[in-house]
Scaffold this motif. Structure first.
Motif, short mmCIF file in Angstrom:
data_model
loop_
_atom_site.label_atom_id
_atom_site.label_comp_id
_atom_site.label_asym_id
_atom_site.label_seq_id
_atom_site.Cartn_x
_atom_site.Cartn_y
_atom_site.Cartn_z
N HIS A 1 5.34 16.80 -38.50
CA HIS A 1 4.83 16.68 -39.87
C HIS A 1 5.92 16.40 -40.91
O HIS A 1 5.61 16.00 -42.03
CB HIS A 1 4.09 17.96 -40.26
CG HIS A 1 2.88 18.23 -39.43
ND1 HIS A 1 1.68 17.56 -39.60
CD2 HIS A 1 2.68 19.09 -38.40
CE1 HIS A 1 0.79 18.02 -38.73
NE2 HIS A 1 1.37 18.94 -37.99
N MET A 2 7.18 16.60 -40.56
CA MET A 2 8.29 16.40 -41.48
C MET A 2 8.02 17.04 -42.85
O MET A 2 8.03 16.37 -43.89
CB MET A 2 8.56 14.90 -41.67
CG MET A 2 9.08 14.21 -40.44
SD MET A 2 10.76 14.78 -40.00
CE MET A 2 11.06 13.85 -38.50
N GLY B 1 8.35 30.20 -32.73
CA GLY B 1 9.48 29.34 -33.04
C GLY B 1 9.41 27.97 -32.42
O GLY B 1 9.83 26.97 -33.01
N ASN B 2 8.85 27.91 -31.22
CA ASN B 2 8.72 26.62 -30.53
C ASN B 2 7.79 25.68 -31.30
O ASN B 2 8.08 24.50 -31.48
CB ASN B 2 8.21 26.83 -29.11
CG ASN B 2 8.30 25.56 -28.28
OD1 ASN B 2 9.37 24.96 -28.16
ND2 ASN B 2 7.18 25.14 -27.71
N GLU B 3 6.65 26.24 -31.75
CA GLU B 3 5.72 25.44 -32.56
C GLU B 3 6.37 25.02 -33.87
O GLU B 3 6.13 23.90 -34.36
CB GLU B 3 4.45 26.24 -32.85
CG GLU B 3 3.52 26.42 -31.66
CD GLU B 3 2.25 27.14 -32.02
OE1 GLU B 3 1.35 27.22 -31.16
OE2 GLU B 3 2.13 27.65 -33.16
N ALA B 4 7.18 25.90 -34.45
CA ALA B 4 7.85 25.57 -35.70
C ALA B 4 8.71 24.32 -35.55
O ALA B 4 8.69 23.43 -36.41
CB ALA B 4 8.71 26.74 -36.17
N LEU C 1 16.60 17.30 -38.79
CA LEU C 1 15.34 17.09 -39.50
C LEU C 1 15.56 17.36 -40.99
O LEU C 1 16.37 18.21 -41.36
CB LEU C 1 14.26 18.02 -38.94
CG LEU C 1 13.95 17.84 -37.45
CD1 LEU C 1 12.83 18.79 -37.01
CD2 LEU C 1 13.55 16.40 -37.15
N PRO C 2 14.86 16.64 -41.84
CA PRO C 2 15.14 16.72 -43.29
C PRO C 2 14.59 17.96 -43.98
O PRO C 2 14.91 18.21 -45.14
CB PRO C 2 14.47 15.46 -43.83
CG PRO C 2 13.32 15.21 -42.89
CD PRO C 2 13.83 15.62 -41.53
N GLU D 1 17.62 24.85 -33.77
CA GLU D 1 17.07 23.63 -33.17
C GLU D 1 16.74 22.58 -34.22
O GLU D 1 17.03 21.39 -34.06
CB GLU D 1 15.82 23.99 -32.36
CG GLU D 1 15.20 22.84 -31.60
CD GLU D 1 16.06 22.35 -30.46
OE1 GLU D 1 15.91 21.16 -30.07
OE2 GLU D 1 16.89 23.13 -29.94
N ILE D 2 16.14 23.01 -35.31
CA ILE D 2 15.77 22.09 -36.39
C ILE D 2 17.02 21.44 -37.00
O ILE D 2 17.04 20.24 -37.26
CB ILE D 2 14.94 22.82 -37.46
CG1 ILE D 2 13.54 23.12 -36.90
CG2 ILE D 2 14.83 22.00 -38.74
CD1 ILE D 2 12.73 24.08 -37.75
N LYS D 3 18.04 22.24 -37.20
CA LYS D 3 19.28 21.70 -37.77
C LYS D 3 19.99 20.77 -36.78
O LYS D 3 20.55 19.75 -37.18
CB LYS D 3 20.20 22.84 -38.20
CG LYS D 3 19.66 23.66 -39.37
CD LYS D 3 19.41 22.81 -40.60
CE LYS D 3 18.87 23.62 -41.76
NZ LYS D 3 18.64 22.79 -42.97
N GLU D 4 19.94 21.11 -35.51
CA GLU D 4 20.57 20.26 -34.49
C GLU D 4 19.87 18.90 -34.41
O GLU D 4 20.51 17.89 -34.10
CB GLU D 4 20.54 20.94 -33.13
CG GLU D 4 21.57 22.05 -32.97
CD GLU D 4 21.54 22.69 -31.60
OE1 GLU D 4 20.82 22.17 -30.72
OE2 GLU D 4 22.22 23.72 -31.40
#
Length: 223
Positions: free
Chosen positions: A49-50, A39-42, A77-78, A71-74
């Motif tokens: 890389h977006m 998950g951290n790498e994700a 990120l698109p 985390e991604i939503k916080e």
């Protein structure tokens, strides 16, 4: 190529990642730009890389898929997120959608289903594996059984709410017309009005909006 859908695969099983990469890149419009083993790498690779779409497993080390989604939503990120998992539990389905995931597909789904999901969420739609829709409705009922909170800012009429609930159950227009004793043309008009008022473009998006915002008629959703 610039017009290809850029995908990040996040799963802790290397063979599964490689297999998915080979399957996806058989499509002319999809390319895998990165792979994450936890998950951290994700989260890191999503930032770096977006990608347009992230295929996210739930059970991963370091950070779980759920933590990675959060985390991604916080970070705003698109990338659109499709949960790709073995979990058929409706609780996971409901939770990940509440967290902002745009899609949910089981790992034993046919490749065509996953490819359709990728194209759908990339186009701005939501995608739930068809056989999981009723599970979503069941979990919605369980969670909201004692919750009378209503959202009135959508301007839906009482009839449109009834139509929306039947859409959420997976009914087509002909079935809705029969259920509500109205014509198919009237149902079609209601559906168009619902899409416009909720600013959605398909039935799945409309259903998910209803689940997330607890839009229910006095009778509630019945199975």
């Amino acid at each position: 190529m610039e017009n290809k859908i850029r995908v990040l695969i996040a799963d802790d099983h290397s063979m599964l990642r490689q297999g998915l990469k080979q399957i996806l890149e058989l499509e002319n419009d999809i390319i895998v730009v990165s792979q994450a083993s936890n998950g951290n790498e994700a989260v890191e690779f999503a930032q770096e890389h977006m990608p347009d779409v992230i295929l996210m497993d739930i059970n991963m080390p370091v950070l779980s898929g759920l933590q990675a989604i959060s985390e991604i939503k916080e970070r705003h990120l698109p990338s659109k997120i499709i949960v790709l998992t073995i979990h058929e539990d409706r609780e996971y389905l409901f939770k990940t959608l509440q967290m902002g995931a745009e899609g949910y597909v089981l790992k034993d789904a046919e490749p065509d289903v996953l490819i359709e999901a990728i194209r759908s969420v990339n186009a701005g739609n939501s995608f739930i594996q068809p056989n999981m829709t009723k599970e979503l409705v069941k979990e919605f009922n369980r969670v909201t059984m004692h919750d009378s909170t209503r959202h009135e800012d959508n301007n839906l009429t009482a009839r449109e709410i009834e139509v929306l609930e039947l859409i959420a159950e997976g009914m087509i227009n002909k079935e809705i017309a029969k259920q509500l004793f109205i014509s198919e043309k009237t149902v079609k008009n209601h559906v168009s009005s619902i899409f416009r008022k909720l600013n959605v473009s398909d039935r799945t998006q409309a259903a998910i909006y209803a689940f997330k915002h607890n839009i229910r008629s006095q009778a509630g959703i019945g199975l």
